[in-house]
Design an enzyme around this catalytic site. Structure first.
Site, mmCIF file in Angstrom:
data_model
loop_
_atom_site.group_PDB
_atom_site.id
_atom_site.type_symbol
_atom_site.label_atom_id
_atom_site.label_comp_id
_atom_site.label_asym_id
_atom_site.label_seq_id
_atom_site.Cartn_x
_atom_site.Cartn_y
_atom_site.Cartn_z
ATOM 1 N N ALA A 23 -65.728 30.168 12.637
ATOM 2 C CA ALA A 23 -64.913 31.102 13.417
ATOM 3 C C ALA A 23 -64.171 30.366 14.528
ATOM 4 C CB ALA A 23 -65.794 32.182 14.020
ATOM 5 N N ASP A 24 -62.882 30.611 14.619
ATOM 6 C CA ASP A 24 -62.118 30.071 15.738
ATOM 7 C C ASP A 24 -61.928 31.177 16.773
ATOM 8 O OD1 ASP A 24 -60.012 31.705 14.844
ATOM 9 O OD2 ASP A 24 -58.947 30.045 13.883
ATOM 10 N N SER A 25 -61.265 30.871 17.855
ATOM 11 C CA SER A 25 -61.128 31.844 18.939
ATOM 12 C C SER A 25 -60.378 33.102 18.493
ATOM 13 C CB SER A 25 -60.445 31.213 20.153
ATOM 14 O OG SER A 25 -59.174 30.706 19.805
#
Length: 76
Positions: free
Chosen positions: A33-35
């Site tokens: 997961a990225d931001s």
């Protein structure tokens, strides 16, 4: 539906996972997961649980699915 079940449903859908791939200890880093993924997931959670806004400083503390569930249990 309990909090974990609903969070699990949202996370499984967002990250295209199988149910056995997710537990309370699953970290968002391990999901890749990225931001932006986290922002989108938080928006879905706010809508699902009818929360105006989860403060950014609280979001930063949510490293695992369990952290997210605990926050919601304490702040609903």
């Amino acid at each position: 539906m309990d909090i974990f079940a609903k969070i699990k449903e949202l996370v499984l859908t967002r990250f295209s996972l199988e149910e056995e791939d997710l537990s309370l200890d699953t970290s968002f880093d391990s999901l890749g997961a990225d931001s932006l993924d986290i922002v989108d997931l938080i928006a879905e959670i706010e809508e699902e649980f009818d929360i105006d806004e989860i403060p950014e400083e609280e979001v930063r503390k949510m490293n695992t699915v369990g952290d997210m569930v605990e926050y919601l249990k304490e702040n609903r």
